[in-house]
Design a protein around this motif. Structure first.
Motif, short mmCIF file in Angstrom:
data_model
loop_
_atom_site.label_atom_id
_atom_site.label_comp_id
_atom_site.label_asym_id
_atom_site.label_seq_id
_atom_site.Cartn_x
_atom_site.Cartn_y
_atom_site.Cartn_z
N THR A 158 76.64 -48.58 19.44
CA THR A 158 75.68 -47.50 19.19
C THR A 158 76.33 -46.33 18.45
O THR A 158 75.63 -45.46 17.94
CB THR A 158 75.07 -46.98 20.51
OG1 THR A 158 76.12 -46.47 21.34
CG2 THR A 158 74.34 -48.10 21.24
N THR A 159 77.65 -46.31 18.36
CA THR A 159 78.34 -45.21 17.67
C THR A 159 78.59 -45.54 16.19
O THR A 159 79.24 -44.75 15.50
CB THR A 159 79.69 -44.91 18.33
OG1 THR A 159 80.63 -45.98 18.05
CG2 THR A 159 79.55 -44.75 19.83
N TYR A 160 78.12 -46.65 15.72
CA TYR A 160 78.39 -47.10 14.35
C TYR A 160 78.17 -46.01 13.31
O TYR A 160 77.10 -45.42 13.22
CB TYR A 160 77.48 -48.29 14.05
CG TYR A 160 77.64 -48.94 12.70
CD1 TYR A 160 78.87 -49.44 12.28
CD2 TYR A 160 76.54 -49.10 11.86
CE1 TYR A 160 79.00 -50.08 11.05
CE2 TYR A 160 76.66 -49.74 10.64
CZ TYR A 160 77.89 -50.22 10.23
OH TYR A 160 78.01 -50.84 9.01
N ARG A 169 71.63 -57.27 16.26
CA ARG A 169 72.44 -56.09 16.57
C ARG A 169 72.92 -55.40 15.30
O ARG A 169 72.93 -54.17 15.21
CB ARG A 169 73.65 -56.50 17.43
CG ARG A 169 74.26 -55.33 18.20
CD ARG A 169 73.26 -54.80 19.22
NE ARG A 169 73.66 -53.52 19.79
CZ ARG A 169 73.42 -52.34 19.24
NH1 ARG A 169 72.81 -52.25 18.08
NH2 ARG A 169 73.76 -51.23 19.85
N SER A 195 79.62 -56.40 15.45
CA SER A 195 78.77 -57.06 16.45
C SER A 195 79.46 -58.32 16.98
O SER A 195 79.44 -58.60 18.18
CB SER A 195 77.42 -57.43 15.83
OG SER A 195 76.71 -56.28 15.43
N GLU A 249 69.75 -47.56 12.81
CA GLU A 249 70.01 -46.34 13.58
C GLU A 249 71.00 -45.41 12.89
O GLU A 249 70.88 -44.18 13.00
CB GLU A 249 70.49 -46.72 14.98
CG GLU A 249 69.40 -47.40 15.82
CD GLU A 249 69.87 -47.82 17.20
OE1 GLU A 249 71.10 -47.78 17.46
OE2 GLU A 249 69.01 -48.21 18.02
N ARG A 270 70.04 -53.48 13.74
CA ARG A 270 69.77 -52.27 14.52
C ARG A 270 70.81 -51.19 14.23
O ARG A 270 70.48 -50.01 14.11
CB ARG A 270 69.73 -52.60 16.01
CG ARG A 270 69.49 -51.38 16.91
CD ARG A 270 69.34 -51.75 18.37
NE ARG A 270 68.16 -52.56 18.59
CZ ARG A 270 66.93 -52.07 18.73
NH1 ARG A 270 66.72 -50.76 18.66
NH2 ARG A 270 65.91 -52.89 18.94
N MET A 271 72.06 -51.58 14.10
CA MET A 271 73.11 -50.62 13.82
C MET A 271 72.88 -49.92 12.49
O MET A 271 72.99 -48.69 12.37
CB MET A 271 74.47 -51.32 13.81
CG MET A 271 74.95 -51.73 15.19
SD MET A 271 76.23 -53.01 15.14
CE MET A 271 77.51 -52.20 14.21
N GLN A 284 79.00 -43.03 13.23
CA GLN A 284 78.78 -41.67 13.72
C GLN A 284 80.08 -40.87 13.60
O GLN A 284 81.18 -41.44 13.52
CB GLN A 284 78.32 -41.72 15.18
CG GLN A 284 77.00 -42.44 15.40
CD GLN A 284 75.88 -41.85 14.57
OE1 GLN A 284 75.68 -40.64 14.55
NE2 GLN A 284 75.15 -42.71 13.86
N ASP A 331 78.38 -51.60 24.16
CA ASP A 331 77.67 -50.33 24.03
C ASP A 331 78.31 -49.39 23.02
O ASP A 331 77.69 -48.43 22.57
CB ASP A 331 77.50 -49.64 25.39
CG ASP A 331 78.82 -49.33 26.09
OD1 ASP A 331 79.89 -49.47 25.47
OD2 ASP A 331 78.77 -48.95 27.29
#
Length: 287
Positions: free
Chosen positions: A102-104, A29, A88, A36, A32-33, A106, A99
């Motif tokens: 996914t905003t990491y 995770r 994580s 992305e 992936r963060m 941002q 969920d």
């Protein structure tokens, strides 16, 4: 309040298997963060993961539904740039929805590049500028020592993880001297000893060795272990061993642990994989 797995009656093999599963999920995770978001510190995320997984999924006492519960054990990630691994871990432990990861990094996300206690449940203190977490942990441990002496109620433990390059900051050694003097047996430091800092090996920047002898000279108990050996981490972190001094665990780790092209490479301190590298890394981390 939820019990740590270490107090659940599970045998060592069950505990190790559970922590290993959590660590695998955290590594995947966190990477992936970073991929992305296009930014982060994946090398240090991967080196510290087994330490975080052991603390949060076996050793520590906490309540994600009540993050400021007075009886909780306290954890401070002094190497605050390793937020991919920290966020994580906190999400998997139930402090906020998975969920949200996914905003990491941002715009307007509370999951910034460094943790913020005002925004994120489960974060004890803001970290990022290196050398701050250890002194704060010592202060919290002193408060617990005083409270326990006055009313016998404060039995929480304090854990802090530093990077090894971070130990070149003098504030850590002032804190170490104070902790040794006060015999803060409720304090455990875990040094993420991956031997690499931004751009170079630690020993080429400012020599740390003999690191264990330095901590002993400041009045600490010292244990040196493989920081990816969960079975070795368990008894040192679960509180089952009585101590009269603060404990320094020198956890020998691998920067970029689990990804062949990242391991022991300083470039992955804050390098971000491309799509092909990410696919390979995720495949390797599944093993």
């Amino acid at each position: 309040m939820p019990q740590p797995l270490s107090q659940s009656g599970a045998d060592t093999a069950q505990r190790v298997a559970h922590v290993r599963d959590m660590a695998r999920w955290i590594r995947q995770r966190a990477l992936r963060m970073a991929f992305e978001a296009g930014q982060g510190h994946p090398g240090g995320d991967l080196s510290v993961t087994d330490i975080l997984a052991t603390l949060y999924f076996d050793a520590m006492r906490y309540d994600p539904a009540n993050p400021r519960w007075a009886g909780r054990d306290r954890f401070i990630l002094s190497k605050g740039h390793a937020t991919g691994a920290l966020y994580s871990t906190l999400a998997k432990a139930g402090f906020f929805p998975e969920d949200e990861l996914t905003t990491y990094m941002q715009p307007l996300s509370r999951l910034n590049g460094h943790p913020n206690r005002v925004k994120i449940p489960g974060v004890e203190t803001n970290t990022g500028p290196l050398g701050h977490g250890m002194p704060i942990a010592v202060g919290i441990a002193i408060a617990g020592q005083i409270d326990a002496g006055q009313n016998g109620r404060a039995d929480y433990r304090v854990f802090v993880t530093t990077g090894d390059g971070e130990l070149q900051e003098g504030s850590n050694w002032e804190a170490a001297m104070t902790a040794g003097h006060r015999k803060l047996s409720n304090l455990t430091l875990i040094v993420d000893r991956n031997r690499l800092q931004q751009g170079a090996p630690t020993e080429e920047t400012v020599t740390l060795e003999p690191l264990a002898d330095k901590w002993r000279a400041f009045g600490w108990d010292v244990e040196e272990i493989d920081g990816h050996d969960i079975a070795a981490l368990l008894p040192l972190l679960d509180g089952s061993l009585a101590r009269a001094k603060p404990l320094c665990i020198i956890a020998n780790t691998v920067k970029g642990k689990g990804v062949s092209f990242m391991e022991n490479k300083a470039a992955w301190h804050h390098g971000i994989p491309n799509a092909e590298q990410f696919a390979q890394a995720m495949q390797e981390l599944e093993a």
